[in-house]
Design a protein around this motif. Structure first.
Motif, short mmCIF file in Angstrom:
data_model
loop_
_atom_site.label_atom_id
_atom_site.label_comp_id
_atom_site.label_asym_id
_atom_site.label_seq_id
_atom_site.Cartn_x
_atom_site.Cartn_y
_atom_site.Cartn_z
N ALA A 181 -13.22 -71.34 -29.00
CA ALA A 181 -12.30 -70.93 -30.06
C ALA A 181 -10.98 -70.46 -29.47
N ARG A 182 -11.05 -69.69 -28.40
CA ARG A 182 -9.84 -69.18 -27.75
C ARG A 182 -9.05 -70.29 -27.04
N SER A 183 -9.72 -71.38 -26.73
CA SER A 183 -9.07 -72.49 -26.02
C SER A 183 -8.48 -73.52 -26.96
N GLN A 221 -8.66 -72.72 -16.77
CA GLN A 221 -7.99 -72.95 -18.04
C GLN A 221 -8.46 -74.29 -18.61
N SER A 238 -8.52 -76.78 -22.34
CA SER A 238 -7.93 -76.95 -23.66
C SER A 238 -8.79 -77.91 -24.47
N GLY A 261 -11.66 -61.91 -32.85
CA GLY A 261 -10.41 -62.58 -33.17
C GLY A 261 -10.50 -64.02 -33.63
N VAL A 262 -11.71 -64.57 -33.74
CA VAL A 262 -11.86 -65.94 -34.23
C VAL A 262 -11.67 -65.93 -35.75
N LEU A 304 -16.99 -68.43 -28.07
CA LEU A 304 -15.77 -67.64 -28.07
C LEU A 304 -14.69 -68.32 -27.22
N GLU A 305 -15.06 -68.80 -26.05
CA GLU A 305 -14.09 -69.45 -25.17
C GLU A 305 -13.54 -70.73 -25.79
#
Length: 83
Positions: free
Chosen positions: A28-30, A2, A4, A56-57, A25-26
């Protein structure tokens, strides 16, 4: 794992496929506030941006630029546009 990056802005070079695209992608998701993706060819980076949006971005958190990481001038331009 995980991570951030809440509130940060990231630039990912070579992001049109593979590890670069997955990294963008990671990020953006983070929680990255914005992600700039670059690739040598405009059509490749535009296709990658479409993939990220489909995943989903939000489009307003994404900047897709043709750029060469091996060119100081091109890299400077990508950073300036990201800022």
């Amino acid at each position: 794992m995980q991570i951030s990056v809440e509130g940060k802005v990231a630039i990912v070079t070579g992001a049109s496929r593979g590890i670069g695209l997955a990294t963008a992608l990671e990020l953006a998701r983070s929680g990255a506030e914005g992600v700039t993706i670059t690739s040598r060819k405009l059509e490749n980076v535009e296709a990658a941006a479409s993939e990220l949006v489909a995943a989903g971005v939000e489009p307003d958190r994404l900047l897709a630029l043709p750029s060469r990481a091996d060119s100081e001038e091109s890299a400077d331009d990508a950073v300036a546009k990201t800022v």
